[in-house]
Design a protein around this motif. Sequence first.
Motif, PDB file in Angstrom:
ATOM      1  N   LEU A  79       5.633  -4.956  14.035  1.00  0.00           N
ATOM      2  CA  LEU A  79       6.551  -4.617  13.165  1.00  0.00           C
ATOM      3  C   LEU A  79       6.975  -3.220  12.520  1.00  0.00           C
ATOM      4  O   LEU A  79       6.004  -2.842  12.876  1.00  0.00           O
ATOM      5  CB  LEU A  79       6.577  -5.296  11.415  1.00  0.00           C
ATOM      6  CG  LEU A  79       6.542  -6.293  11.427  1.00  0.00           C
ATOM      7  CD1 LEU A  79       5.672  -7.243  10.207  1.00  0.00           C
ATOM      8  CD2 LEU A  79       7.810  -7.495  12.252  1.00  0.00           C
ATOM      9  N   ARG A  80       8.126  -2.860  12.607  1.00  0.00           N
ATOM     10  CA  ARG A  80       8.431  -0.989  12.809  1.00  0.00           C
ATOM     11  C   ARG A  80       9.361  -1.365  11.732  1.00  0.00           C
ATOM     12  O   ARG A  80      10.435  -1.275  11.537  1.00  0.00           O
ATOM     13  CB  ARG A  80       9.105  -1.093  14.025  1.00  0.00           C
ATOM     14  CG  ARG A  80       8.324   0.651  14.031  1.00  0.00           C
ATOM     15  CD  ARG A  80       8.684   1.808  15.408  1.00  0.00           C
ATOM     16  NE  ARG A  80       7.751   1.090  16.338  1.00  0.00           N
ATOM     17  CZ  ARG A  80       7.593   0.604  17.980  1.00  0.00           C
ATOM     18  NH1 ARG A  80       8.846   0.839  18.660  1.00  0.00           N
ATOM     19  NH2 ARG A  80       6.712   0.444  18.667  1.00  0.00           N
ATOM     20  N   ILE A  81       8.737  -0.682  10.956  1.00  0.00           N
ATOM     21  CA  ILE A  81       9.670  -0.212   9.876  1.00  0.00           C
ATOM     22  C   ILE A  81      10.542   1.067   8.891  1.00  0.00           C
ATOM     23  O   ILE A  81       9.339   2.095   8.752  1.00  0.00           O
ATOM     24  CB  ILE A  81       8.964  -0.960   8.276  1.00  0.00           C
ATOM     25  CG1 ILE A  81       8.919  -2.445   8.211  1.00  0.00           C
ATOM     26  CG2 ILE A  81       9.765  -0.545   6.880  1.00  0.00           C
ATOM     27  CD1 ILE A  81       7.439  -2.582   8.781  1.00  0.00           C
ATOM     28  N   HIS A  82      11.262   1.506   9.185  1.00  0.00           N
ATOM     29  CA  HIS A  82      11.798   3.255   8.954  1.00  0.00           C
ATOM     30  C   HIS A  82      12.225   3.047   7.904  1.00  0.00           C
ATOM     31  O   HIS A  82      13.277   2.204   7.007  1.00  0.00           O
ATOM     32  CB  HIS A  82      13.206   3.372   9.840  1.00  0.00           C
ATOM     33  CG  HIS A  82      12.337   3.813  11.373  1.00  0.00           C
ATOM     34  ND1 HIS A  82      11.795   3.876  12.195  1.00  0.00           N
ATOM     35  CD2 HIS A  82      12.905   2.466  12.291  1.00  0.00           C
ATOM     36  CE1 HIS A  82      11.698   3.191  13.628  1.00  0.00           C
ATOM     37  NE2 HIS A  82      12.494   2.583  13.839  1.00  0.00           N
ATOM     38  N   PHE A  83      11.367   4.000   6.553  1.00  0.00           N
ATOM     39  CA  PHE A  83      11.865   3.914   5.793  1.00  0.00           C
ATOM     40  C   PHE A  83      12.282   5.419   5.111  1.00  0.00           C
ATOM     41  O   PHE A  83      11.453   6.086   5.312  1.00  0.00           O
ATOM     42  CB  PHE A  83      10.263   3.837   4.564  1.00  0.00           C
ATOM     43  CG  PHE A  83      10.472   4.181   3.023  1.00  0.00           C
ATOM     44  CD1 PHE A  83      11.637   3.395   2.245  1.00  0.00           C
ATOM     45  CD2 PHE A  83       9.418   4.704   2.706  1.00  0.00           C
ATOM     46  CE1 PHE A  83      11.494   3.252   0.323  1.00  0.00           C
ATOM     47  CE2 PHE A  83      10.082   5.456   0.686  1.00  0.00           C
ATOM     48  CZ  PHE A  83      10.802   3.801   0.177  1.00  0.00           C
ATOM     49  N   THR A  84      13.296   5.262   4.318  1.00  0.00           N
ATOM     50  CA  THR A  84      13.943   6.670   4.142  1.00  0.00           C
ATOM     51  C   THR A  84      13.678   6.775   2.263  1.00  0.00           C
ATOM     52  O   THR A  84      14.471   5.960   2.169  1.00  0.00           O
ATOM     53  CB  THR A  84      15.659   7.125   4.487  1.00  0.00           C
ATOM     54  OG1 THR A  84      14.891   6.806   6.096  1.00  0.00           O
ATOM     55  CG2 THR A  84      15.724   8.442   4.080  1.00  0.00           C
TER      56      THR A  84
END
Length: 308
Positions: A79-84
């Motif tokens: 899993l790769r969760i790009h959080f802004t």
Amino acid sequence: MTTVGNVDHVRNGFDPHEILNDWDLGTVTTDANGRRVREYEITAVDIEIEIAPGIFFPAWAYNGRVPGPTIRAVEGEWLRIHFTNAGSHTHSIHFHGIHAASMDGIAGAGLVGPGESFTYEMPAEPFGCHLYHCHATPLKRHVHKGLYGAFIVDPDPARHPEHTDVARARLLGTPENDTWQEFVMVMNGFDTNFDDENEIYAANTVAHEYMKRPIQVDRDRPIRIYLVNITEFDPINSFHLHGNFFDYYDHGTTLTPTLRTVDTIMQCQAQRGILEMSFANHEPGRYMFHAHQSEFAELGWMSVFEVT
Ligand SMILES: [Cu+2]
């Protein structure tokens, strides 16, 4: 008891009925090693939401909704969760799952200031019904403002030769899973006057929404509920079903029930599990379910299934 008038779901930008099963499956690719990678985009924002008719709450929300997107993946994927962080305070995403210390979403491990970004990476482990939430301090304020969501990891049937049928029934997209009616319910509460007590309770945020608009179910198809408790300020929350009993899988991390034939389950904050029930032998009609803390039920956490 219920509320008078209706919440404007269009203005809110989310509808509790859609939240029941609008899984966020991310974007799937395969890396050079043949590993399946699933990537998600999550942005924290400040947003005012209507949690009961005419009652507005200054929320902090992932992707503009409370609860945040229901992340769904398959056991063993990466899993790769790009959080802004587009909000006005420092936030993070802390996943209840298995991951490295550097991916924890606490100070020094993915705490994200306003206008900044971070990518959390971890395996989809273990299978089950999980939770994610902001882990910035003060923790109770960041959690109860709305920065939380469900995180479901479906079992990989190939890894469970002793329970392949059960695993396939949980795995989204299989014919076995298609026979089920699946719903995610995040039990939450809202402190509208900042006295560290909740004035509104719900499953999926809007008080009494599933009383006013019952959840339509087909009695010939079994029901599976992914239940998560993220209620702040109260030690426990609960789920009680009328006219029927269910099996419960604590944390969803087993393929056999951890409790059988129960009508009430209670969860501390951050506890979660999978409930399975059938109305196949029931007459059509309305079957209530609610918190069995009467106060929570009267203040919004009361719902019905309409079985046809
Ligand atoms: Cu936060």
